[in-house]
Design a protein around this motif. Structure first.
Motif, short mmCIF file in Angstrom:
data_model
loop_
_atom_site.label_atom_id
_atom_site.label_comp_id
_atom_site.label_asym_id
_atom_site.label_seq_id
_atom_site.Cartn_x
_atom_site.Cartn_y
_atom_site.Cartn_z
N VAL A 60 18.33 86.70 -12.74
CA VAL A 60 18.71 86.21 -14.03
C VAL A 60 18.94 84.70 -13.84
O VAL A 60 18.71 84.17 -12.96
CB VAL A 60 20.07 86.73 -14.44
CG1 VAL A 60 19.90 88.30 -14.49
CG2 VAL A 60 21.36 86.32 -13.39
N SER A 61 19.26 83.94 -15.23
CA SER A 61 19.45 82.55 -15.11
C SER A 61 20.90 82.52 -14.68
O SER A 61 21.83 83.13 -14.90
CB SER A 61 19.39 82.23 -16.66
OG SER A 61 20.40 82.73 -17.49
N PRO A 62 21.02 80.98 -14.53
CA PRO A 62 22.53 80.65 -13.93
C PRO A 62 23.45 80.89 -15.10
O PRO A 62 24.63 81.10 -14.80
CB PRO A 62 22.35 79.16 -13.46
CG PRO A 62 21.00 79.24 -13.22
CD PRO A 62 19.97 80.12 -14.17
N ALA A 63 22.84 80.52 -16.49
CA ALA A 63 23.91 80.62 -17.76
C ALA A 63 24.40 82.03 -17.84
O ALA A 63 25.39 82.64 -18.22
CB ALA A 63 22.88 80.36 -18.77
N THR A 64 23.11 83.21 -17.51
CA THR A 64 23.80 84.45 -17.63
C THR A 64 24.76 84.78 -16.45
O THR A 64 25.87 85.58 -16.95
CB THR A 64 22.46 85.42 -17.16
OG1 THR A 64 21.54 85.14 -18.21
CG2 THR A 64 22.98 86.96 -17.32
N VAL A 65 24.93 84.33 -15.38
CA VAL A 65 25.85 84.46 -14.37
C VAL A 65 27.37 83.84 -14.89
O VAL A 65 28.06 84.77 -14.69
CB VAL A 65 25.58 83.82 -13.12
CG1 VAL A 65 26.88 83.79 -12.14
CG2 VAL A 65 24.15 84.53 -12.51
N VAL A 66 27.34 82.66 -15.45
CA VAL A 66 28.44 82.34 -16.22
C VAL A 66 28.85 82.91 -17.33
O VAL A 66 30.19 83.23 -17.34
CB VAL A 66 28.21 80.75 -16.47
CG1 VAL A 66 29.45 80.00 -17.12
CG2 VAL A 66 28.00 79.87 -15.39
N ARG A 67 28.23 83.44 -18.07
CA ARG A 67 28.73 84.36 -19.33
C ARG A 67 28.90 85.65 -18.60
O ARG A 67 29.80 86.30 -19.36
CB ARG A 67 27.30 84.49 -20.13
CG ARG A 67 26.84 83.25 -20.98
CD ARG A 67 25.90 83.58 -22.31
NE ARG A 67 24.80 83.93 -21.79
CZ ARG A 67 23.65 83.10 -21.55
NH1 ARG A 67 23.77 81.88 -21.81
NH2 ARG A 67 22.48 83.71 -21.25
N PHE A 68 28.29 86.32 -17.75
CA PHE A 68 28.90 87.51 -17.13
C PHE A 68 30.19 87.23 -16.75
O PHE A 68 31.18 88.27 -16.84
CB PHE A 68 28.03 87.90 -15.99
CG PHE A 68 28.48 89.15 -15.31
CD1 PHE A 68 28.64 90.11 -15.55
CD2 PHE A 68 29.25 88.79 -13.97
CE1 PHE A 68 28.95 91.53 -14.97
CE2 PHE A 68 29.69 90.08 -13.23
CZ PHE A 68 29.56 91.23 -13.70
N ALA A 69 30.78 86.31 -15.82
CA ALA A 69 31.94 86.07 -15.54
C ALA A 69 33.00 85.91 -16.59
O ALA A 69 34.05 86.61 -16.65
CB ALA A 69 32.07 84.58 -14.89
N THR A 70 32.59 85.39 -17.71
CA THR A 70 33.42 85.23 -18.90
C THR A 70 33.74 86.74 -19.66
O THR A 70 34.84 86.99 -20.00
CB THR A 70 33.00 84.22 -20.15
OG1 THR A 70 32.61 83.00 -19.33
CG2 THR A 70 33.71 84.13 -21.29
N GLU A 71 32.46 87.22 -19.52
CA GLU A 71 32.43 88.66 -20.24
C GLU A 71 33.44 89.56 -19.40
O GLU A 71 34.02 90.52 -19.87
CB GLU A 71 31.12 89.35 -20.26
CG GLU A 71 31.00 90.66 -20.64
CD GLU A 71 30.88 90.80 -22.07
OE1 GLU A 71 31.10 91.99 -22.63
OE2 GLU A 71 30.99 89.58 -22.73
N MET A 72 33.51 89.45 -18.11
CA MET A 72 34.49 90.32 -17.29
C MET A 72 36.00 89.71 -17.41
O MET A 72 36.63 90.38 -16.72
CB MET A 72 33.94 89.94 -16.00
CG MET A 72 32.42 90.88 -15.60
SD MET A 72 32.63 92.29 -15.77
CE MET A 72 33.95 93.38 -14.96
N GLY A 73 36.24 88.60 -18.06
CA GLY A 73 37.68 88.21 -18.35
C GLY A 73 37.95 87.28 -17.47
O GLY A 73 39.26 86.84 -17.48
#
Length: 300
Positions: A60-73
């Motif tokens: 995935v993209s680095p931005a997706t990893v960052v958004r995933f972290a936010t999505e997980m709280g």
């Protein structure tokens, strides 16, 4: 239903970080699921990666990893990585298991040995003896046993079928539904039979399809898996939880091989006299075939 009750017996103590991710998986986007599944199956290795490295390995993209972290709280990826690192460094019983950084070690053999030792320590400390005994009993009592696993689990499944065939009279290694002999191996299986299934790392569709097919026929399923993140895990009569790890370019499946050997040894111990007679026939068969340079006389 019997399956749901039984399969809960085999679930080990899963880290809170992993349970948190698994609970969230159903509502995640496709790309976020990729990150989640990568983290679940590569806890130790992922704990050493930065955002860009994790993104590359998860596809995935680095931005997706960052958004995933936010999505997980989490406030951001650094907060997620902090909990990931702690989880990777602490065993399910609270003891340190991570002693080798795969990226810093220059000795590939020592790294592989160390990681395998850590995984085996995990298995020893968190094994479920009740679930294992249930699995052995199912295999011992089965009319027929089929064994399968694909991708990372393929070699382990082949080995398990080989060692089980020494102590059980009807064991088959099933490659899939489209192999030339799949009909003869699968057609008449029913509630009297058992499937031993190895399923780890992204869960191959061939394995899932076979599980669904056999479950419809009433075949009892002994599932050896890392984490229950797919609905098909509920089809198992008993599930054995085995944590594995990833190093460089391959999955450390040493614990799966240990479980495969242990299942065969467990069946052997259920009726040693019967098993020894079969092992003796195994020796004689291989002598006639001249299969080995030297025949082991352990069954005499």
């Amino acid at each position: 239903m019997e399956n749901k009750e039984n399969q809960e017996i085999g679930i080990g103590k899963i880290p809170a970080f992993v349970r948190k991710i698994e609970a969230k998986i159903p509502e995640l986007s496709r790309q976020h699921k990729q990150v989640a599944n990568y983290l679940i199956h590569n806890l130790i290795h992922a704990s050493y990666l930065n955002t860009a490295q994790l993104a590359e390995e998860a596809g995935v993209s680095p931005a997706t990893v960052v958004r995933f972290a936010t999505e997980m709280g989490y406030k951001g990826f650094p907060d997620l990585k902090k909990e990931l690192r702690w989880t990777a460094q602490v065993s399910l019983e609270g003891k340190a298991v991570l002693e080798v950084d795969p990226q810093k070690s220059s000795n590939a053999l020592q790294t592989s040995i160390s990681v395998a030792q850590q995984m085996l320590q995990n298995l020893a400390e968190n094994r479920d003896d009740a679930a294992f005994s249930q699995a052995v009993n199912l295999i011992f009592q089965a009319r027929r046993v089929v064994v399968f696993g694909h991708k990372a689990s393929f070699g382990v499944a082949a080995h398990c079928a080989y060692v089980l065939s020494k102590v059980h009279s009807d064991v088959s290694h099933v490659l899939g539904t489209n192999s030339f002999d799949s009909f003869s191996k699968l057609d008449d299986l029913d509630y009297q039979d058992v499937a031993v299934v190895f399923m780890v790392i992204q869960y191959p569709t061939t394995t899932l399809n076979l599980m669904r097919m056999l479950a419809k026929r009433g075949v009892k399923i002994v599932l050896v898996s890392d984490f229950k993140t797919v609905p098909e895990a509920s089809l198992a009569s008993v599930a054995l939880l085995v944590s594995i790890s990833f190093v460089g370019c391959f999955d450390v499946v040493t614990p799966l091989l240990v479980v495969a050997d242990a299942l065969a040894y467990g069946v052997y111990r259920k009726d040693e006299e019967k098993a020894k007679r079969r092992l003796l026939r195994f020796n004689r068969f291989n002598e006639e075939d001249q299969a080995f340079r030297q025949i082991c006389r352990f069954a005499d």
